[in-house]
Design a protein around this motif. Structure first.
Motif, PDB file in Angstrom:
ATOM      1  N   LEU A 154     -27.645  20.561 112.762  1.00  0.00           N
ATOM      2  CA  LEU A 154     -27.712  21.609 111.741  1.00  0.00           C
ATOM      3  C   LEU A 154     -26.431  22.428 111.738  1.00  0.00           C
ATOM      4  O   LEU A 154     -25.883  22.717 110.677  1.00  0.00           O
ATOM      5  CB  LEU A 154     -28.920  22.509 111.971  1.00  0.00           C
ATOM      6  CG  LEU A 154     -29.031  23.721 111.040  1.00  0.00           C
ATOM      7  CD1 LEU A 154     -29.181  23.289 109.584  1.00  0.00           C
ATOM      8  CD2 LEU A 154     -30.184  24.619 111.467  1.00  0.00           C
ATOM      9  N   VAL A 196     -33.202  21.664  99.331  1.00  0.00           N
ATOM     10  CA  VAL A 196     -32.750  20.557 100.163  1.00  0.00           C
ATOM     11  C   VAL A 196     -33.620  19.364  99.810  1.00  0.00           C
ATOM     12  O   VAL A 196     -34.838  19.383 100.012  1.00  0.00           O
ATOM     13  CB  VAL A 196     -32.859  20.883 101.666  1.00  0.00           C
ATOM     14  CG1 VAL A 196     -32.422  19.695 102.502  1.00  0.00           C
ATOM     15  CG2 VAL A 196     -32.041  22.118 102.002  1.00  0.00           C
ATOM     16  N   TRP A 231     -32.872  23.019 108.144  1.00  0.00           N
ATOM     17  CA  TRP A 231     -32.088  23.814 107.187  1.00  0.00           C
ATOM     18  C   TRP A 231     -32.952  24.914 106.570  1.00  0.00           C
ATOM     19  O   TRP A 231     -32.563  26.081 106.543  1.00  0.00           O
ATOM     20  CB  TRP A 231     -31.497  22.930 106.084  1.00  0.00           C
ATOM     21  CG  TRP A 231     -30.693  23.723 105.106  1.00  0.00           C
ATOM     22  CD1 TRP A 231     -31.156  24.437 104.040  1.00  0.00           C
ATOM     23  CD2 TRP A 231     -29.277  23.922 105.127  1.00  0.00           C
ATOM     24  NE1 TRP A 231     -30.115  25.055 103.380  1.00  0.00           N
ATOM     25  CE2 TRP A 231     -28.960  24.757 104.034  1.00  0.00           C
ATOM     26  CE3 TRP A 231     -28.257  23.469 105.946  1.00  0.00           C
ATOM     27  CZ2 TRP A 231     -27.650  25.130 103.747  1.00  0.00           C
ATOM     28  CZ3 TRP A 231     -26.960  23.851 105.658  1.00  0.00           C
ATOM     29  CH2 TRP A 231     -26.663  24.682 104.572  1.00  0.00           C
ATOM     30  N   HIS A 246     -32.528  29.044 106.606  1.00  0.00           N
ATOM     31  CA  HIS A 246     -31.987  29.636 105.375  1.00  0.00           C
ATOM     32  C   HIS A 246     -33.140  30.138 104.508  1.00  0.00           C
ATOM     33  O   HIS A 246     -33.765  29.365 103.769  1.00  0.00           O
ATOM     34  CB  HIS A 246     -31.134  28.607 104.630  1.00  0.00           C
ATOM     35  CG  HIS A 246     -29.935  28.182 105.398  1.00  0.00           C
ATOM     36  ND1 HIS A 246     -29.967  27.158 106.315  1.00  0.00           N
ATOM     37  CD2 HIS A 246     -28.675  28.670 105.425  1.00  0.00           C
ATOM     38  CE1 HIS A 246     -28.773  27.018 106.863  1.00  0.00           C
ATOM     39  NE2 HIS A 246     -27.968  27.924 106.354  1.00  0.00           N
ATOM     40  N   GLU A 296     -24.045  22.874 108.528  1.00  0.00           N
ATOM     41  CA  GLU A 296     -23.665  24.184 107.990  1.00  0.00           C
ATOM     42  C   GLU A 296     -22.149  24.324 107.935  1.00  0.00           C
ATOM     43  O   GLU A 296     -21.594  24.829 106.946  1.00  0.00           O
ATOM     44  CB  GLU A 296     -24.264  25.299 108.838  1.00  0.00           C
ATOM     45  CG  GLU A 296     -25.760  25.422 108.701  1.00  0.00           C
ATOM     46  CD  GLU A 296     -26.376  26.410 109.672  1.00  0.00           C
ATOM     47  OE1 GLU A 296     -27.384  27.030 109.292  1.00  0.00           O
ATOM     48  OE2 GLU A 296     -25.859  26.574 110.805  1.00  0.00           O
ATOM     49  N   LYS A 343     -23.892  32.229 109.485  1.00  0.00           N
ATOM     50  CA  LYS A 343     -25.153  31.563 109.174  1.00  0.00           C
ATOM     51  C   LYS A 343     -26.302  32.550 109.201  1.00  0.00           C
ATOM     52  O   LYS A 343     -26.265  33.545 109.903  1.00  0.00           O
ATOM     53  CB  LYS A 343     -25.410  30.424 110.166  1.00  0.00           C
ATOM     54  CG  LYS A 343     -24.267  29.440 110.277  1.00  0.00           C
ATOM     55  CD  LYS A 343     -23.927  28.839 108.923  1.00  0.00           C
ATOM     56  CE  LYS A 343     -22.644  28.044 108.994  1.00  0.00           C
ATOM     57  NZ  LYS A 343     -21.614  28.470 108.131  1.00  0.00           N
ATOM     58  N   SER A 380     -34.811  28.923 100.865  1.00  0.00           N
ATOM     59  CA  SER A 380     -34.520  27.540 100.484  1.00  0.00           C
ATOM     60  C   SER A 380     -35.808  26.718 100.536  1.00  0.00           C
ATOM     61  O   SER A 380     -36.764  27.068 101.223  1.00  0.00           O
ATOM     62  CB  SER A 380     -33.437  26.943 101.379  1.00  0.00           C
ATOM     63  OG  SER A 380     -33.811  26.983 102.734  1.00  0.00           O
TER      64      SER A 380
END
Length: 189
Positions: free
Chosen positions: A174, A74, A22, A26, A178, A187, A29
């Motif tokens: 993943l 996360v 993740w 991203h 998402e 994404k 993050s």
């Protein structure tokens, strides 16, 4: 609005692997894994259970600090009782972030296969060491007790998303995560 995305599941369900995927996809993050923080404390093998509260307090601090920005955190953390996750949720809400919990469910045979595969693979490093701690403290019996507590906890978490973990490439898991959290959104990464 930033989110605290709590990936919750049994040992071997892929929390850390999925969390890492993740954050790689991203920008901005942050991955927070209290188990890995715990292994950064000297003497952790001998004092594993005694150091859990310290590692969790450090993780809450990381969550609070990162959520002051506009990016997601996360959190890869097995929780088997609501009190275990409340400090993280409170930190997120105190910083105006949404809290999203994802319960990673997995076929018990897949969990066993993953643990067996890791057992002889020292490339898993810290994960291999954590598996050894589980073995030292009851092994299969401890895991069954954890599974029972996790199932009871999951039954109380009506708002949590459920994601079935399959034997598939991480990229596919993943993609499904998402889609679960951001249906129809393009994404990044």
């Amino acid at each position: 609005m930033p989110r605290l995305i709590h990936l919750n599941g049994l040992p071997g369900s892929g929390k850390s692997t999925l969390g890492r995927a993740w954050v790689e996809a991203h920008d901005g993050s942050l991955l927070v894994d209290p188990d890995l923080l715990l292994t950064s404390i000297g003497g952790w093998r001998e004092r594993f259970f005694a150091l859990i509260p310290t590692a969790r307090a450090l993780a809450v601090s990381l969550v609070s600090t990162h959520l002051t920005g506009s990016s997601d955190v996360v959190l890869c953390q097995l929780a088997t009782a609501p009190g275990e996750i409340e400090p993280y949720e409170r930190a997120a809400r105190d910083h105006g972030a949404d809290v999203v919990e994802v319960l990673l469910t997995c076929d018990p045979e897949l969990l066993l296969a993953r643990r067996s595969a890791r057992a002889g693979d020292t490339a898993h490093g810290i994960r291999h060491d954590l598996d050894a701690v589980i073995e030292e403290h009851g092994g299969e019996q401890l895991l069954r007790r954890i599974q029972s507590h996790f199932q009871a906890y999951a039954s109380l978490r009506d708002q949590a998303h459920r994601l079935l973990v399959r034997d598939e490439p991480v990229a596919e898991t993943l993609r499904r995560l998402e889609e679960l959290l951001d249906p129809g959104c393009p994404k990044t990464g």
